[in-house]
Design a protein around this motif. Structure first.
Motif, PDB file in Angstrom:
ATOM      1  N   UNK A  45       0.838  -1.207   0.000  1.00 38.56           N
ATOM      2  CA  UNK A  45       0.000   0.000   0.000  1.00 38.56           C
ATOM      3  C   UNK A  45       0.868   1.249   0.000  1.00 38.56           C
ATOM      4  N   UNK A  46       1.628   1.482  -1.079  1.00 34.30           N
ATOM      5  CA  UNK A  46       2.489   2.671  -1.117  1.00 34.30           C
ATOM      6  C   UNK A  46       1.671   3.945  -1.304  1.00 34.30           C
ATOM      7  N   UNK A  47       2.219   5.057  -0.817  1.00 36.68           N
ATOM      8  CA  UNK A  47       1.592   6.365  -1.021  1.00 36.68           C
ATOM      9  C   UNK A  47       2.484   7.278  -1.845  1.00 36.68           C
ATOM     10  N   UNK A  48       3.684   6.827  -2.210  1.00 37.81           N
ATOM     11  CA  UNK A  48       4.626   7.641  -2.979  1.00 37.81           C
ATOM     12  C   UNK A  48       5.306   6.757  -4.014  1.00 37.81           C
ATOM     13  N   UNK A  49       5.678   7.386  -5.152  1.00 39.84           N
ATOM     14  CA  UNK A  49       6.332   6.637  -6.234  1.00 39.84           C
ATOM     15  C   UNK A  49       7.336   7.537  -6.944  1.00 39.84           C
ATOM     16  N   UNK A  50       8.622   7.166  -6.947  1.00 35.71           N
ATOM     17  CA  UNK A  50       9.604   7.895  -7.769  1.00 35.71           C
ATOM     18  C   UNK A  50       9.300   7.663  -9.242  1.00 35.71           C
TER      19      UNK A  50
END
Length: 238
Positions: free
Chosen positions: A34-39
């Motif tokens: 459940x990520x909230x950030x993505x490079x």
């Protein structure tokens, strides 16, 4: 005869009204289920998304005895215990957790930034898009206040700062209450400062500043991603 002039009584100064203060906690999570950030750009962004040949996918455990492939500068790729390339996100080159790869916390703080062929940090210029959750307390499972949507950019060659530009959108506001933030977050610093550049709803025409401090997540709700917890204290003026 003119009446003698009398000295005017001094008017007591009124105490200045204190600026309204708003505080919330921002959960930035890279990787996991459940990520909230993505490079999305830069070398580390490509490694994170698996676009570089032979890159280690996030969450993939290499076979025993596997050989790491060095980058063009001869440095071996380094990841934290969650499989996230070091230098990615608001944690910078710090490991998540007290120990990693047999190193204690004192050694962890001595990790140096990995350099590319041009002498700049591998993470320099990486843009990360965020949709972070805002809560009322440090616990990830506490009352959700809204979300922070925007970007942060690795803006220093040594990977020590992230330029942040995001909007904190609060739930339950009748007129779409939100506050805009802009500034530089210093990784590992006791305190960083952002500018309030405006807002909507009840925060319309708001200006001011925000104190941002990195905290250690409470661990009451464990995530399988690499989480950076920020406490944001906002001082507003209208």
């Amino acid at each position: 005869m003119a009446a003698p002039a009398t000295a005017a009584e001094p008017i007591p100064a009124q105490p200045a009204a204190e600026d309204p203060i708003l505080e919330f906690y921002m959960h930035d999570i890279l990787g996991g289920s459940s990520p909230t950030a993505r490079p999305i750009t830069g070398l580390l962004g490509n490694i994170y998304s698996g676009q570089v040949p032979f890159a280690r996918p996030v969450g993939f455990v290499p076979p025993k005895g596997g050989v790491a492939i060095p980058n063009a500068n001869g440095a071996l790729p380094t990841v934290n215990i969650n499989g996230i390339p070091l230098g990615t996100g608001l944690a910078g080159t710090r490991y998540a957790g007290g120990q990693a790869n047999g190193q204690n916390q004192n050694n962890v703080n001595q990790i140096q930034t990995q350099l590319g062929p041009d002498g700049l940090g591998l993470g320099f210029g990486t843009i990360t898009v965020i949709d972070d959750i805002l809560t009322s307390t440090p616990d990830f499972g506490s009352q959700q206040l809204g979300k922070a949507q925007g970007v942060y950019v690795a803006s220093s060659a040594d990977g020590s700062t992230q330029m942040m530009s995001f909007t904190a959108m609060f739930e339950g506001g009748e007129f779409g209450d939100s506050i805009n933030f802009y500034g530089v977050y210093k990784i590992g610093s006791p305190m960083s400062y952002l500018s309030v550049t405006g807002g909507t709803g009840k925060f319309k025409h708001a200006i001011g500043s925000a104190n941002v401090r990195g905290l250690i997540p409470s661990g009451q709700h464990v995530t399988d991603g690499a989480e950076t917890l920020l406490r944001v204290t906002v001082h507003l003026k209208y």
